[in-house]
Design a protein around this motif. Structure first.
Motif, PDB file in Angstrom:
ATOM      1  N   VAL A  19     -31.445 -15.599  38.956  1.00 29.43           N
ATOM      2  CA  VAL A  19     -30.412 -14.898  37.751  1.00 29.43           C
ATOM      3  C   VAL A  19     -30.931 -14.793  36.716  1.00 29.43           C
ATOM      4  CG1 VAL A  19     -28.087 -14.841  37.204  1.00 29.43           C
ATOM      5  CG2 VAL A  19     -28.560 -15.933  39.292  1.00 29.43           C
ATOM      6  N   GLU A  20     -31.185 -13.367  36.134  1.00 34.72           N
ATOM      7  CA  GLU A  20     -31.670 -13.131  34.957  1.00 34.72           C
ATOM      8  C   GLU A  20     -30.596 -13.595  33.855  1.00 34.72           C
ATOM      9  OE1 GLU A  20     -34.197  -9.777  32.665  1.00 34.72           O
ATOM     10  OE2 GLU A  20     -33.230  -9.367  34.474  1.00 34.72           O
ATOM     11  N   GLY A  21     -31.070 -14.303  32.622  1.00 31.98           N
ATOM     12  CA  GLY A  21     -30.018 -14.564  31.677  1.00 31.98           C
ATOM     13  C   GLY A  21     -30.936 -15.470  30.891  1.00 31.98           C
ATOM     14  N   ASN A  22     -30.282 -15.541  29.449  1.00 35.95           N
ATOM     15  CA  ASN A  22     -31.014 -16.285  28.277  1.00 35.95           C
ATOM     16  C   ASN A  22     -32.317 -16.031  28.194  1.00 35.95           C
ATOM     17  OD1 ASN A  22     -28.560 -17.418  27.733  1.00 35.95           O
ATOM     18  ND2 ASN A  22     -28.723 -19.217  29.195  1.00 35.95           N
ATOM     19  N   GLY A  23     -33.004 -14.658  28.311  1.00 38.45           N
ATOM     20  CA  GLY A  23     -34.182 -14.426  28.096  1.00 38.45           C
ATOM     21  C   GLY A  23     -35.283 -15.020  29.287  1.00 38.45           C
ATOM     22  N   CYS A  24     -34.695 -15.407  30.300  1.00 42.43           N
ATOM     23  CA  CYS A  24     -35.601 -15.420  31.172  1.00 42.43           C
ATOM     24  C   CYS A  24     -35.727 -14.661  31.984  1.00 42.43           C
ATOM     25  CB  CYS A  24     -34.889 -16.747  32.163  1.00 42.43           C
ATOM     26  SG  CYS A  24     -34.753 -18.196  31.369  1.00 42.43           S
ATOM     27  N   SER A  25     -36.900 -14.386  32.662  1.00 41.90           N
ATOM     28  CA  SER A  25     -37.200 -13.425  33.558  1.00 41.90           C
ATOM     29  C   SER A  25     -37.100 -13.925  35.109  1.00 41.90           C
ATOM     30  CB  SER A  25     -38.786 -13.017  33.511  1.00 41.90           C
ATOM     31  OG  SER A  25     -39.733 -13.963  33.795  1.00 41.90           O
ATOM     32  N   LEU A  26     -36.817 -13.091  36.072  1.00 38.37           N
ATOM     33  CA  LEU A  26     -36.650 -13.524  37.342  1.00 38.37           C
ATOM     34  C   LEU A  26     -38.181 -13.746  37.734  1.00 38.37           C
ATOM     35  CD1 LEU A  26     -34.611 -10.542  38.611  1.00 38.37           C
ATOM     36  CD2 LEU A  26     -33.678 -12.823  37.855  1.00 38.37           C
ATOM     37  N   GLY A  27     -38.164 -14.780  38.828  1.00 34.38           N
ATOM     38  CA  GLY A  27     -39.177 -15.126  39.411  1.00 34.38           C
ATOM     39  C   GLY A  27     -39.912 -16.383  38.898  1.00 34.38           C
ATOM     40  N   PRO A  28     -40.993 -16.816  39.369  1.00 34.15           N
ATOM     41  CA  PRO A  28     -41.603 -18.242  38.821  1.00 34.15           C
ATOM     42  C   PRO A  28     -41.844 -18.091  37.145  1.00 34.15           C
ATOM     43  CG  PRO A  28     -42.869 -17.351  40.690  1.00 34.15           C
ATOM     44  CD  PRO A  28     -41.968 -16.332  40.283  1.00 34.15           C
ATOM     45  N   ASN A  29     -41.186 -18.973  36.355  1.00 35.87           N
ATOM     46  CA  ASN A  29     -41.239 -19.087  35.214  1.00 35.87           C
ATOM     47  C   ASN A  29     -42.157 -20.417  34.856  1.00 35.87           C
ATOM     48  OD1 ASN A  29     -40.024 -16.919  34.182  1.00 35.87           O
ATOM     49  ND2 ASN A  29     -38.228 -17.992  35.139  1.00 35.87           N
ATOM     50  N   PRO A  30     -43.161 -20.375  33.979  1.00 33.30           N
ATOM     51  CA  PRO A  30     -43.720 -21.710  33.558  1.00 33.30           C
ATOM     52  C   PRO A  30     -42.974 -22.466  32.845  1.00 33.30           C
ATOM     53  CG  PRO A  30     -44.840 -19.696  32.242  1.00 33.30           C
ATOM     54  CD  PRO A  30     -43.824 -19.255  33.368  1.00 33.30           C
ATOM     55  N   VAL A  31     -43.237 -23.883  32.924  1.00 34.92           N
ATOM     56  CA  VAL A  31     -42.462 -24.810  32.232  1.00 34.92           C
ATOM     57  C   VAL A  31     -43.332 -25.642  31.707  1.00 34.92           C
ATOM     58  CG1 VAL A  31     -40.743 -26.548  32.596  1.00 34.92           C
ATOM     59  CG2 VAL A  31     -40.330 -24.556  33.592  1.00 34.92           C
ATOM     60  N   LYS A  32     -43.725 -25.919  30.574  1.00 32.19           N
ATOM     61  CA  LYS A  32     -44.631 -26.872  29.865  1.00 32.19           C
ATOM     62  C   LYS A  32     -43.751 -28.098  29.675  1.00 32.19           C
ATOM     63  CE  LYS A  32     -48.023 -26.306  27.833  1.00 32.19           C
ATOM     64  NZ  LYS A  32     -49.114 -26.891  28.539  1.00 32.19           N
ATOM     65  N   VAL A  33     -44.365 -29.186  30.586  1.00 27.03           N
ATOM     66  CA  VAL A  33     -43.526 -30.131  30.548  1.00 27.03           C
ATOM     67  C   VAL A  33     -43.318 -31.193  29.341  1.00 27.03           C
ATOM     68  CG1 VAL A  33     -43.700 -32.830  31.679  1.00 27.03           C
ATOM     69  CG2 VAL A  33     -44.429 -30.719  32.906  1.00 27.03           C
ATOM     70  N   ALA A  34     -44.293 -31.161  28.367  1.00 32.79           N
ATOM     71  CA  ALA A  34     -44.252 -32.032  27.199  1.00 32.79           C
ATOM     72  C   ALA A  34     -43.287 -31.401  26.323  1.00 32.79           C
ATOM     73  CB  ALA A  34     -45.702 -31.968  26.420  1.00 32.79           C
ATOM     74  N   ASP A  35     -43.120 -29.986  26.249  1.00 33.40           N
ATOM     75  CA  ASP A  35     -42.253 -29.294  25.326  1.00 33.40           C
ATOM     76  C   ASP A  35     -40.529 -29.742  26.229  1.00 33.40           C
ATOM     77  OD1 ASP A  35     -44.050 -28.132  23.775  1.00 33.40           O
ATOM     78  OD2 ASP A  35     -44.339 -26.453  24.552  1.00 33.40           O
ATOM     79  N   ASN A  84     -45.501 -27.765  46.038  1.00 34.40           N
ATOM     80  CA  ASN A  84     -45.286 -26.634  46.783  1.00 34.40           C
ATOM     81  C   ASN A  84     -45.060 -25.418  45.816  1.00 34.40           C
ATOM     82  OD1 ASN A  84     -43.095 -28.694  48.429  1.00 34.40           O
ATOM     83  ND2 ASN A  84     -43.985 -27.179  49.557  1.00 34.40           N
ATOM     84  N   ASP A  85     -45.134 -24.243  46.217  1.00 27.78           N
ATOM     85  CA  ASP A  85     -44.992 -23.152  45.077  1.00 27.78           C
ATOM     86  C   ASP A  85     -43.803 -22.893  44.801  1.00 27.78           C
ATOM     87  OD1 ASP A  85     -43.824 -20.940  46.686  1.00 27.78           O
ATOM     88  OD2 ASP A  85     -45.524 -21.260  47.869  1.00 27.78           O
ATOM     89  N   ALA A  86     -43.504 -22.100  43.718  1.00 27.50           N
ATOM     90  CA  ALA A  86     -42.147 -22.015  43.231  1.00 27.50           C
ATOM     91  C   ALA A  86     -41.047 -21.219  43.789  1.00 27.50           C
ATOM     92  CB  ALA A  86     -42.241 -21.094  41.705  1.00 27.50           C
ATOM     93  N   PHE A  87     -41.788 -20.289  44.925  1.00 25.85           N
ATOM     94  CA  PHE A  87     -40.971 -19.656  45.968  1.00 25.85           C
ATOM     95  C   PHE A  87     -39.949 -20.416  46.855  1.00 25.85           C
ATOM     96  CE2 PHE A  87     -43.873 -16.243  44.163  1.00 25.85           C
ATOM     97  CZ  PHE A  87     -42.797 -15.368  43.712  1.00 25.85           C
ATOM     98  N   VAL A  88     -41.132 -21.464  47.188  1.00 23.03           N
ATOM     99  CA  VAL A  88     -40.674 -22.464  48.370  1.00 23.03           C
ATOM    100  C   VAL A  88     -39.756 -23.142  47.478  1.00 23.03           C
ATOM    101  CG1 VAL A  88     -41.191 -24.431  49.699  1.00 23.03           C
ATOM    102  CG2 VAL A  88     -42.593 -22.239  49.757  1.00 23.03           C
ATOM    103  N   MET A  89     -40.025 -23.902  46.428  1.00 22.10           N
ATOM    104  CA  MET A  89     -39.123 -24.619  45.850  1.00 22.10           C
ATOM    105  C   MET A  89     -37.558 -24.005  45.593  1.00 22.10           C
ATOM    106  SD  MET A  89     -40.195 -27.526  45.640  1.00 22.10           S
ATOM    107  CE  MET A  89     -39.442 -28.583  44.351  1.00 22.10           C
ATOM    108  N   GLY A  90     -37.797 -22.582  45.158  1.00 24.44           N
ATOM    109  CA  GLY A  90     -36.711 -21.954  44.929  1.00 24.44           C
ATOM    110  C   GLY A  90     -35.550 -21.572  46.216  1.00 24.44           C
ATOM    111  N   ALA A  91     -36.253 -21.362  47.406  1.00 23.98           N
ATOM    112  CA  ALA A  91     -35.516 -21.310  48.623  1.00 23.98           C
ATOM    113  C   ALA A  91     -35.043 -22.573  48.930  1.00 23.98           C
ATOM    114  CB  ALA A  91     -36.373 -20.631  49.459  1.00 23.98           C
ATOM    115  N   TRP A  92     -35.572 -23.537  48.830  1.00 29.59           N
ATOM    116  CA  TRP A  92     -35.149 -24.987  49.241  1.00 29.59           C
ATOM    117  C   TRP A  92     -34.070 -25.331  48.355  1.00 29.59           C
ATOM    118  CZ3 TRP A  92     -37.397 -30.332  47.797  1.00 29.59           C
ATOM    119  CH2 TRP A  92     -37.019 -31.319  48.796  1.00 29.59           C
ATOM    120  N   GLY A  93     -34.148 -25.287  47.014  1.00 28.15           N
ATOM    121  CA  GLY A  93     -32.934 -25.433  46.128  1.00 28.15           C
ATOM    122  C   GLY A  93     -31.876 -24.709  46.647  1.00 28.15           C
ATOM    123  N   ARG A  94     -31.864 -23.338  46.741  1.00 35.29           N
ATOM    124  CA  ARG A  94     -30.777 -22.521  47.116  1.00 35.29           C
ATOM    125  C   ARG A  94     -30.214 -23.127  48.378  1.00 35.29           C
ATOM    126  NH1 ARG A  94     -33.618 -18.434  46.318  1.00 35.29           N
ATOM    127  NH2 ARG A  94     -34.335 -18.016  48.452  1.00 35.29           N
TER     128      ARG A  94
END
Length: 169
Positions: A19-35, A84-94
């Motif tokens: 779901v697009e919101g708060n400036g996030c684009s749809l699809g896999p988004n990088p997450v810098k762990v330390a930040d 796993n890839d982000a698409f798989v993780m997204g589908a599994w989470g859903r």
């Protein structure tokens, strides 16, 4: 291998946002762990694979069911990390109903698994290098608890064990 008192290693994980919101684009988004760990207490659990029997029936569902209790114990976020890839993780989470409770983080190249040393080599089973099964609490980037299954089993990385540890901090 990472241990209590260590700074949690930096890596880039990927998260599928539907779901697009708060400036996030749809699809896999990088997450810098330390930040993403700065100034937060984060419960992280790693597991060998999305849609695998123990991971799907017990490990991830336990954290999803206890998400509100983790919040009440002062945990800002819960992350599920798997090779796993982000698409798989997204589908599994859903499928598991994780939205708003557990962030489903993809470590597709095992970058974080290798950096922590919490790996499981399942090459002989056709699965390659995977994340081992573990749980830990990270407070402002520092590991404060670690429950490592050391290759197999499901005895110490469950949601109840980590929740008790979070409540005692």
């Amino acid at each position: 291998m990472i241990k209590v008192g260590d700074t949690f290693p930096d890596a880039t994980l990927f998260e599928y946002i539907e779901v697009e919101g708060n400036g996030c684009s749809l699809g896999p988004n990088p997450v810098k762990v330390a930040d993403s760990l700065k100034g937060k207490t984060v419960a992280i659990f790693g597991l060998p694979g999305a849609y695998t029997p123990t991971c799907s029936a017990q490990h991830a569902p336990g954290y999803i069911a206890k998400a509100a209790e983790f919040k009440a114990a002062g945990v800002d976020e819960i992350w599920c990390v798997s090779v796993n890839d982000a698409f798989v993780m997204g589908a599994w989470g859903r499928e598991l109903g994780a939205a708003g409770k557990v962030r489903m983080m993809a470590d597709g190249s095992a970058q974080l698994a290798k950096a922590t040393g919490l790996t499981l080599d399942l090459t002989d089973k056709g699965l390659g290098l995977r994340s081992g099964r573990y749980s830990l609490l990270v407070k402002d980037g520092v590991v404060v608890t670690l429950n490592n299954e050391q290759g197999g089993g499901f005895a110490v990385s469950d949601a109840d064990t980590l929740l008790k540890q979070a409540q005692s901090l």
